[in-house]
Design a protein around this motif. Structure first.
Motif, PDB file in Angstrom:
ATOM      1  N   SER A 110       0.864  -1.179   0.000  1.00  0.00           N
ATOM      2  CA  SER A 110       0.000   0.000   0.000  1.00  0.00           C
ATOM      3  C   SER A 110       0.902   1.231   0.000  1.00  0.00           C
ATOM      4  O   SER A 110       2.053   1.187   0.436  1.00  0.00           O
ATOM      5  N   ALA A 111       0.396   2.332  -0.498  1.00  0.00           N
ATOM      6  CA  ALA A 111       1.205   3.549  -0.643  1.00  0.00           C
ATOM      7  C   ALA A 111       1.817   3.991   0.682  1.00  0.00           C
ATOM      8  O   ALA A 111       3.005   4.333   0.763  1.00  0.00           O
ATOM      9  N   LYS A 112       1.029   3.964   1.739  1.00  0.00           N
ATOM     10  CA  LYS A 112       1.504   4.427   3.035  1.00  0.00           C
ATOM     11  C   LYS A 112       2.582   3.509   3.597  1.00  0.00           C
ATOM     12  O   LYS A 112       3.634   3.964   4.049  1.00  0.00           O
ATOM     13  N   ARG A 113       2.330   2.206   3.549  1.00  0.00           N
ATOM     14  CA  ARG A 113       3.284   1.260   4.134  1.00  0.00           C
ATOM     15  C   ARG A 113       4.565   1.204   3.305  1.00  0.00           C
ATOM     16  O   ARG A 113       5.661   1.140   3.852  1.00  0.00           O
ATOM     17  N   TRP A 114       4.432   1.186   1.971  1.00  0.00           N
ATOM     18  CA  TRP A 114       5.643   1.129   1.154  1.00  0.00           C
ATOM     19  C   TRP A 114       6.473   2.393   1.310  1.00  0.00           C
ATOM     20  O   TRP A 114       7.701   2.352   1.235  1.00  0.00           O
ATOM     21  N   SER A 115       5.828   3.525   1.539  1.00  0.00           N
ATOM     22  CA  SER A 115       6.558   4.764   1.765  1.00  0.00           C
ATOM     23  C   SER A 115       7.478   4.631   2.978  1.00  0.00           C
ATOM     24  O   SER A 115       8.631   5.078   2.960  1.00  0.00           O
ATOM     25  N   GLY A 116       6.963   3.987   4.031  1.00  0.00           N
ATOM     26  CA  GLY A 116       7.775   3.772   5.228  1.00  0.00           C
ATOM     27  C   GLY A 116       8.924   2.811   4.969  1.00  0.00           C
ATOM     28  O   GLY A 116      10.054   3.028   5.424  1.00  0.00           O
ATOM     29  N   ILE A 117       8.641   1.707   4.227  1.00  0.00           N
ATOM     30  CA  ILE A 117       9.683   0.728   3.901  1.00  0.00           C
ATOM     31  C   ILE A 117      10.758   1.374   3.030  1.00  0.00           C
ATOM     32  O   ILE A 117      11.958   1.185   3.247  1.00  0.00           O
ATOM     33  N   ARG A 118      10.317   2.163   2.036  1.00  0.00           N
ATOM     34  CA  ARG A 118      11.257   2.831   1.132  1.00  0.00           C
ATOM     35  C   ARG A 118      12.172   3.783   1.892  1.00  0.00           C
ATOM     36  O   ARG A 118      13.392   3.784   1.690  1.00  0.00           O
ATOM     37  N   ASP A 119      11.598   4.591   2.784  1.00  0.00           N
ATOM     38  CA  ASP A 119      12.404   5.534   3.562  1.00  0.00           C
ATOM     39  C   ASP A 119      13.399   4.801   4.455  1.00  0.00           C
ATOM     40  O   ASP A 119      14.541   5.241   4.629  1.00  0.00           O
ATOM     41  N   CYS A 120      12.946   3.687   5.015  1.00  0.00           N
ATOM     42  CA  CYS A 120      13.813   2.904   5.887  1.00  0.00           C
ATOM     43  C   CYS A 120      14.985   2.316   5.107  1.00  0.00           C
ATOM     44  O   CYS A 120      16.125   2.327   5.562  1.00  0.00           O
TER      45      CYS A 120
END
Length: 271
Positions: free
Chosen positions: A129-139
């Motif tokens: 999902s956009a929100k969760r992948w955004s967190g994974i990507r930043d990490c």
């Protein structure tokens, strides 16, 4: 025979208590040291499993050493619940990690990598999902997964025939091979003058910016999900071993308690 059962019971409970401590320690480690574990998918299962297993195992040891019958009954009920919980979670992980709804063939680097279809509803909803992948990507960007490009390049050259390079590194740290980019050095790739070899969104998404790279590429998402599935498979094996050990403990405990109750009935009947 009773002494042997008692020793086996204590030994197995010591093993499960150590298993619980290892799970809790692993969960804390994943929380503190993110590194390659940005998905943090093992943190909650390990913590819950570890705490429950440790508490119940210690309870069993206390009940056995001090011969507290009421505590032993509670221990049996809780151990049965822990076994069911681990079995349910293990079946869930096997279902998610092994059930194919389709196979996607993606050319990453020099090899073809076959992974499970990440379009499955649960995986897509939970990880992509956009929100969760955004967190994974930043990490991934902050943890420096792709910081050692020289090491990645050497590993890629050594292992492309064997297919041992991590899908996460190949999918996130370099442009897909099918794009036809030319590598100028370990950190810079140049697009052909005619444009990408194939009209794929990953080719246009790639950036030589070390904070972006291919973190928004579909190949990176595939690599991340593949990495998650690999970790779940390892955890599944550990849980399966624990279930077997816990089941043996439960059999020994219920058998011993049944024998004690029968002896008491015989003594009462003679009296």
């Amino acid at each position: 025979m009773a002494r042997i059962s008692h020793v086996v019971f204590i030994t197995l409970n010591v093993f499960t208590s150590i298993f619980g401590l290892v799970c809790v320690t692993g969960s804390i480690y994943f929380y503190i040291e993110k590194g390659m574990d940005c998905q943090q998918v093992l943190q909650a299962p390990l913590l819950i499993s570890g705490l429950l297993t440790f508490v119940v195992s210690v309870m069993g040891l206390l009940a056995s050493c001090f011969r507290i019958n009421s505590l032993l009954i509670v221990y049996i009920l809780l151990m049965f619940f822990v076994i069911l919980l681990h079995a349910a979670f293990t079946l869930f992980m096997v279902f998610v990690a092994n059930r194919n709804t389709g196979i996607v063939a993606i050319k990453l680097g020099f090899e073809k990598q076959f992974v499970h279809d990440i379009n499955r509803r649960w995986l897509k909803r939970y990880f992509l999902s956009a929100k969760r992948w955004s967190g994974i990507r930043d990490c991934l960007a902050e943890s420096g997964v792709c910081s050692d490009q020289d090491k990645i390049a050497v590993s890629h050259a050594l292992h492309f025939f064997k297919g041992k390079l991590s899908p996460l590194l190949v999918g996130c740290c370099k442009p897909p091979r099918f794009c036809g980019f030319q590598q100028k050095n370990t950190t810079f790739w140049e697009m052909p003058r005619r444009g990408p070899a194939v009209p794929n969104s990953d080719c246009s998404t790639w950036s030589n910016n070390q904070n972006k790279l291919c973190f928004d590429c579909n190949s990176c998402k595939v690599g991340a999900v593949t990495d998650i599935i690999s970790k779940w498979r390892t955890l599944t094996k550990s849980f399966f071993i624990f279930i077997l050990v816990a089941f043996v403990i439960l059999i020994i405990t219920t058998s011993s308690r049944r024998k004690i109750m029968n002896k008491r009935k015989n003594i009462d009947s003679r009296a």
